[in-house]
Design an enzyme around this catalytic site. Structure first.
Site, PDB file in Angstrom:
ATOM      1  N   GLY A  45      -5.081  71.757  20.592  1.00 39.53           N
ATOM      2  CA  GLY A  45      -6.486  71.511  20.266  1.00 39.53           C
ATOM      3  C   GLY A  45      -7.076  72.499  19.277  1.00 39.53           C
ATOM      4  O   GLY A  45      -8.299  72.615  19.159  1.00 39.53           O
ATOM      5  N   HIS A  69      -7.822  83.064  17.194  1.00 33.72           N
ATOM      6  CA  HIS A  69      -9.042  83.438  17.926  1.00 33.72           C
ATOM      7  C   HIS A  69      -8.841  83.195  19.398  1.00 33.72           C
ATOM      8  O   HIS A  69      -8.167  82.244  19.798  1.00 33.72           O
ATOM      9  CB  HIS A  69     -10.265  82.675  17.418  1.00 33.72           C
ATOM     10  N   HIS A  86     -10.981  82.400  22.842  1.00 36.94           N
ATOM     11  CA  HIS A  86     -12.270  81.973  23.399  1.00 36.94           C
ATOM     12  C   HIS A  86     -12.522  82.744  24.693  1.00 36.94           C
ATOM     13  O   HIS A  86     -11.597  82.907  25.514  1.00 36.94           O
ATOM     14  CB  HIS A  86     -12.239  80.484  23.769  1.00 36.94           C
TER      15      HIS A  86
HETATM   16  P1  AMP Z   1     -10.358  75.916  18.262  1.00 39.02           P
HETATM   17  O1  AMP Z   1     -10.464  74.467  18.638  1.00 39.02           O
HETATM   18  O2  AMP Z   1      -9.655  76.747  19.299  1.00 39.02           O
HETATM   19  O3  AMP Z   1      -9.796  76.103  16.883  1.00 39.02           O
HETATM   20  O4  AMP Z   1     -11.845  76.471  18.271  1.00 39.02           O
HETATM   21  C1  AMP Z   1     -12.599  76.677  17.126  1.00 39.02           C
HETATM   22  C2  AMP Z   1     -13.986  77.041  17.601  1.00 39.02           C
HETATM   23  O5  AMP Z   1     -14.691  77.589  16.510  1.00 39.02           O
HETATM   24  C3  AMP Z   1     -14.801  75.867  18.140  1.00 39.02           C
HETATM   25  O6  AMP Z   1     -15.183  76.121  19.485  1.00 39.02           O
HETATM   26  C4  AMP Z   1     -15.991  75.813  17.189  1.00 39.02           C
HETATM   27  O7  AMP Z   1     -17.193  75.453  17.845  1.00 39.02           O
HETATM   28  C5  AMP Z   1     -16.031  77.223  16.648  1.00 39.02           C
HETATM   29  N1  AMP Z   1     -16.658  77.378  15.343  1.00 39.02           N
HETATM   30  C6  AMP Z   1     -16.395  76.669  14.220  1.00 39.02           C
HETATM   31  N2  AMP Z   1     -17.157  77.124  13.202  1.00 39.02           N
HETATM   32  C7  AMP Z   1     -17.885  78.156  13.697  1.00 39.02           C
HETATM   33  C8  AMP Z   1     -18.856  79.036  13.113  1.00 39.02           C
HETATM   34  N3  AMP Z   1     -19.234  78.950  11.840  1.00 39.02           N
HETATM   35  N4  AMP Z   1     -19.422  79.980  13.922  1.00 39.02           N
HETATM   36  C9  AMP Z   1     -19.057  80.067  15.216  1.00 39.02           C
HETATM   37  N5  AMP Z   1     -18.145  79.277  15.808  1.00 39.02           N
HETATM   38  C10 AMP Z   1     -17.569  78.310  15.059  1.00 39.02           C
END
Ligand code: AMP
Length: 109
Positions: free
Chosen positions: A91, A98, A100
């Site tokens: 996902g 990163h 979470h």
């Molecule tokens: P993933 O699916 O693990 O790649 O999670 C990416 C996360 O980045 C998602 O939860 C998004 O809501 C978050 N995200 C994307 N763009 C930004 C942004 N500009 N600032 C903060 N969070 C972001």
């Protein structure tokens, strides 16, 4: 200039709600929170995915930073979840490593 959105956040080209920062890591609030507390902790140096990270010491320091950010956010005592989505099957949407941090309520599995 990098096309990576998290590299742009690191460079200050895109704003974020910053929680914590040092020379190597940045923590900020997720723009689309999936829990009352939803933060992201990233290495400043670009790494596409957890699977691509070839520096175990960096991964250890990332996890240490996650723990400190959770404390700073006030979720450490109650408990929280740490998630790293890896590639499409996991996902992952943003291809910059990163972690979470999800908390602020009791999370269903
Ligand atoms: P993933 O699916 O693990 O790649 O999670 C990416 C996360 O980045 C998602 O939860 C998004 O809501 C978050 N995200 C994307 N763009 C930004 C942004 N500009 N600032 C903060 N969070 C972001």
């Amino acid at each position: 200039m990098s096309a990576c959105i998290f590299c742009k956040i690191v460079a200050g080209e895109i704003p974020c709600k910053k929680i914590d920062e040092d020379d190597d890591f940045l923590a900020f609030h997720d723009i689309h929170p999936k829990a009352p507390v939803h933060a992201l902790v990233i290495p400043k140096q670009h790494v596409d995915t957890f699977a691509d990270a070839d520096d175990p010491a960096m991964l250890g320091r990332l996890m240490d930073r996650v723990r400190r950010v959770a404390e700073k956010l006030g979720v450490a005592d109650a408990g929280y979840r740490v998630v790293i989505n890896v590639r499409d099957g996991g996902g992952q949407e943003v291809y910059h490593l990163h972690a979470h941090i999800l908390g602020g309520k009791r999370l269903p599995f």
